[in-house]
Design an enzyme around this catalytic site. Sequence first.
Site, PDB file in Angstrom:
ATOM      1  N   GLU A 235      45.816  29.868  -7.959  1.00 25.17           N
ATOM      2  CA  GLU A 235      46.122  29.178  -6.712  1.00 25.17           C
ATOM      3  C   GLU A 235      47.537  28.605  -6.729  1.00 25.17           C
ATOM      4  OE1 GLU A 235      44.252  29.317  -4.074  1.00 25.17           O
ATOM      5  OE2 GLU A 235      42.707  30.438  -5.163  1.00 25.17           O
TER       6      GLU A 235
ATOM      7  N   HIS B 294      49.882  31.155  -5.286  1.00 31.67           N
ATOM      8  CA  HIS B 294      49.916  31.121  -3.821  1.00 31.67           C
ATOM      9  C   HIS B 294      50.718  29.909  -3.326  1.00 31.67           C
ATOM     10  CE1 HIS B 294      47.109  34.385  -3.693  1.00 31.67           C
ATOM     11  NE2 HIS B 294      46.064  33.679  -4.090  1.00 31.67           N
TER      12      HIS B 294
END
Length: 345
Positions: free
Chosen positions: A25, A28
Amino acid sequence: MSILTTILSILGALLVISLLVVIHELGHYGVGRLLGFKIVEFAVGMGPKLFKFEKNGIIYSLRAFPIGGMCQFYGEDNAAENDDCFNSKPAWKRMLVVLAGPVMNILFAVILSIITLTAFGDYMPQIQGFVEDVPSVAQQAGIEEGDFILAIDGRNIAYYNDVSNVIAAADGEEAVFTVERNGEKLDITVKNLYNAELERNYMGVTIAAARKSYSFSEACAGSFRYTFAMVREMFSFFGTLFKGQIHSGDVMGFVGTIDLIGQAVRLGFETVLRIAVLISINLGIVNLLPFPALDGGRLVFLLFAIFGIRINEKVEGIIHAVGLIILLGLMVLLTFGDVSRLIGG
């Protein structure tokens, strides 16, 4: 094994998985911020919020269950309503954001590999001796007991189990062995490696796995070979999967992964690192598969957009939702198999 040991092993396993998901994550998140995307929340863990704070319009939270994390972009799953929405950004920017998660997992695996090889080395094929009463072409060429085999005909050996296949694929008439002897690399030409009686390449040596130490620079170079070998094995697995040659015990779900990491926790930090490398690569590669709801599935739709093929956001959302349902169903089946194996011993 005590109950306390079991609980600590499970907690350790959950923390390892959470770390790898959070790293995903972060990929991202980092590229999203770099490219000017509006981020609503970055969370560590899942479930109810235990702690949160807001900075620069982004909510950072710690959640109750240590089983992953998330990076939520503004308007990510909705039709573009304004310039801040995820789907209003250029397709190439969205593609970089989506791609960043899997790439981050693969890069993290490389970093973990460097740490592992520097701290613990690795088990590599080493010449332990020569077969008695059999002419050894390796010994005649100058290979000595204690030599580590690093490569044959330029094909690197990433780990011990790779050596048999590399020897079998070598030039039977004249093969170049790259070995390490007392810290020095040597190229030794072995002639007449092919044995006509055995109908295969034969060195006339005994080979065993021995721990080889690495300097930091060697670990940096070796980490790419190490991770690439795992990627190669994964694609080989996918090949057997598509051929229908996979048995029920060859794959595992979340429970099986927790059990595997829990066993590694009990064995020690080195084993945890090696398992973490494997799982991080798995997360990266699996997420790149062109299946709805995975990053790879989203990349496919973004490729369509780049080539001027526009697909309605609602249609794409339905496709991803169906893909998610299929993935959840697969997870349930794998978890059932994991539990059955664990109960069955």
